[in-house]
Motif scaffolding. Structure first.
Motif, PDB file in Angstrom:
ATOM      1  N   ASN A  31       9.184  -6.998  -0.154  1.00 45.43           N
ATOM      2  CA  ASN A  31       8.913  -8.405   0.081  1.00 45.43           C
ATOM      3  C   ASN A  31       7.840  -8.939  -0.867  1.00 45.43           C
ATOM      4  O   ASN A  31       7.257  -9.982  -0.612  1.00 45.43           O
ATOM      5  N   GLY A  32       7.573  -8.238  -1.944  1.00 45.91           N
ATOM      6  CA  GLY A  32       6.606  -8.709  -2.923  1.00 45.91           C
ATOM      7  C   GLY A  32       5.168  -8.339  -2.620  1.00 45.91           C
ATOM      8  O   GLY A  32       4.277  -8.650  -3.388  1.00 45.91           O
ATOM      9  N   ASN A  33       4.920  -7.691  -1.510  1.00 45.24           N
ATOM     10  CA  ASN A  33       3.552  -7.313  -1.148  1.00 45.24           C
ATOM     11  C   ASN A  33       3.289  -5.894  -1.609  1.00 45.24           C
ATOM     12  O   ASN A  33       3.850  -4.961  -1.075  1.00 45.24           O
ATOM     13  N   GLY A  34       2.416  -5.746  -2.582  1.00 43.62           N
ATOM     14  CA  GLY A  34       2.091  -4.433  -3.106  1.00 43.62           C
ATOM     15  C   GLY A  34       0.771  -3.928  -2.573  1.00 43.62           C
ATOM     16  O   GLY A  34       0.224  -4.441  -1.604  1.00 43.62           O
ATOM     17  N   TRP A  35       0.262  -2.917  -3.218  1.00 40.30           N
ATOM     18  CA  TRP A  35      -1.005  -2.276  -2.844  1.00 40.30           C
ATOM     19  C   TRP A  35      -2.137  -3.274  -3.018  1.00 40.30           C
ATOM     20  O   TRP A  35      -2.237  -3.957  -4.037  1.00 40.30           O
ATOM     21  N   LYS A  36      -3.005  -3.361  -2.035  1.00 40.76           N
ATOM     22  CA  LYS A  36      -4.138  -4.293  -2.056  1.00 40.76           C
ATOM     23  C   LYS A  36      -5.409  -3.544  -2.454  1.00 40.76           C
ATOM     24  O   LYS A  36      -5.556  -2.361  -2.167  1.00 40.76           O
ATOM     25  N   PRO A  37      -6.354  -4.255  -3.063  1.00 39.68           N
ATOM     26  CA  PRO A  37      -7.639  -3.622  -3.380  1.00 39.68           C
ATOM     27  C   PRO A  37      -8.337  -3.157  -2.102  1.00 39.68           C
ATOM     28  O   PRO A  37      -8.241  -3.814  -1.062  1.00 39.68           O
ATOM     29  N   LEU A  38      -9.040  -2.047  -2.181  1.00 40.78           N
ATOM     30  CA  LEU A  38      -9.749  -1.493  -1.028  1.00 40.78           C
ATOM     31  C   LEU A  38     -11.134  -2.113  -0.872  1.00 40.78           C
ATOM     32  O   LEU A  38     -11.952  -1.620  -0.105  1.00 40.78           O
ATOM     33  N   THR A  39     -11.370  -3.202  -1.560  1.00 40.85           N
ATOM     34  CA  THR A  39     -12.663  -3.881  -1.530  1.00 40.85           C
ATOM     35  C   THR A  39     -12.760  -4.920  -0.417  1.00 40.85           C
ATOM     36  O   THR A  39     -13.787  -5.582  -0.291  1.00 40.85           O
ATOM     37  N   THR A  40     -11.688  -5.052   0.396  1.00 36.03           N
ATOM     38  CA  THR A  40     -11.722  -5.936   1.559  1.00 36.03           C
ATOM     39  C   THR A  40     -11.149  -5.192   2.753  1.00 36.03           C
ATOM     40  O   THR A  40     -10.222  -4.382   2.607  1.00 36.03           O
ATOM     41  N   PRO A  41     -11.660  -5.466   3.954  1.00 35.70           N
ATOM     42  CA  PRO A  41     -11.081  -4.824   5.138  1.00 35.70           C
ATOM     43  C   PRO A  41      -9.600  -5.143   5.314  1.00 35.70           C
ATOM     44  O   PRO A  41      -8.797  -4.265   5.622  1.00 35.70           O
ATOM     45  N   ARG A  42      -9.222  -6.401   5.109  1.00 35.71           N
ATOM     46  CA  ARG A  42      -7.816  -6.764   5.271  1.00 35.71           C
ATOM     47  C   ARG A  42      -6.936  -6.003   4.278  1.00 35.71           C
ATOM     48  O   ARG A  42      -5.834  -5.575   4.624  1.00 35.71           O
ATOM     49  N   GLY A  43      -7.425  -5.808   3.060  1.00 34.88           N
ATOM     50  CA  GLY A  43      -6.659  -5.047   2.074  1.00 34.88           C
ATOM     51  C   GLY A  43      -6.371  -3.640   2.562  1.00 34.88           C
ATOM     52  O   GLY A  43      -5.261  -3.128   2.405  1.00 34.88           O
ATOM     53  N   VAL A  44      -7.352  -2.996   3.181  1.00 38.34           N
ATOM     54  CA  VAL A  44      -7.154  -1.640   3.715  1.00 38.34           C
ATOM     55  C   VAL A  44      -6.085  -1.653   4.802  1.00 38.34           C
ATOM     56  O   VAL A  44      -5.173  -0.819   4.808  1.00 38.34           O
ATOM     57  N   ILE A  45      -6.168  -2.625   5.718  1.00 40.37           N
ATOM     58  CA  ILE A  45      -5.207  -2.692   6.820  1.00 40.37           C
ATOM     59  C   ILE A  45      -3.805  -3.019   6.298  1.00 40.37           C
ATOM     60  O   ILE A  45      -2.816  -2.434   6.740  1.00 40.37           O
ATOM     61  N   GLU A  46      -3.710  -3.919   5.340  1.00 41.82           N
ATOM     62  CA  GLU A  46      -2.397  -4.215   4.754  1.00 41.82           C
ATOM     63  C   GLU A  46      -1.808  -2.998   4.048  1.00 41.82           C
ATOM     64  O   GLU A  46      -0.590  -2.804   4.028  1.00 41.82           O
TER      65      GLU A  46
END
Length: 179
Positions: A31-46
């Motif tokens: 769906n176009g959502n790739g790996w997120k930076p680990l510099t935000t809490p939401r990025g880790v959860i995503e």
């Protein structure tokens, strides 16, 4: 001279193929959502969803605080299914590895919904942060059964320095909540 030919060929192949063997994954779950930076809490959860949807234990282990992680089961799971109240990193990794190996990425779909979460990102200088009320929809298909879990989760994350010196977030507590 002959000793230098093999490494040179390998280098040309990697360069010519634009090989990204050592990069953080960027492809998502379709769906176009790739790996997120680990510099935000939401990025880790995503990235938890990314790991489930790609059955990637290799990247999943990078999200959890190995020394402090605890998963808390919903009270109904403890009562009705005989699960322990909680488990730590090694149990979580072992169970997740068994799930990924048993069904594979094609049979796992995890979707997260952050609409009811506020705040979603911490103020600057905060080193412990909770994201409460994340709706999740998990579907796991086995040969005989389709398992569907539509519940809530609360997460606690802590900011630490990783081995490269980067200040990043790690998942330390995960509460499964059946409503």
């Amino acid at each position: 001279m002959k000793k230098a030919i093999v490494p040179a060929i390998i280098l040309v192949l990697f360069a010519g193929l634009n090989c990204d063997l050592f990069r953080i994954p960027t492809n998502g779950n379709g769906n176009g959502n790739g790996w997120k930076p680990l510099t935000t809490p939401r990025g880790v959860i995503e990235n938890i969803a990314w790991c489930y949807n790609n059955a990637s234990l290799e990247w999943y282990v990078t999200l959890l605080d190995k020394d402090n992680f605890v998963f808390y089961f919903a009270d109904s799971d403890v009562r009705d299914h005989g699960l322990p109240p909680s488990w730590t990193y090694d149990w979580e990794i072992g169970a997740t590895e068994k799930l990924f190996n048993a069904v594979g990425a094609a049979n796992i779909d995890l979707t997260l919904n952050f609409e009811n979460c506020y705040p979603i990102e911490p103020d600057p200088g905060v080193t412990t942060f909770r994201i409460n009320g994340v709706d999740y929809y998990l579907r796991v298909i086995t040969i005989e059964t389709i398992y569907q879990a539509d519940y809530l989760a609360n997460f606690e994350l802590n900011k630490f320095q990783d081995e490269t010196g980067l200040m990043r977030w790690w998942l330390t507590r995960w509460w499964d909540i059946v409503t």
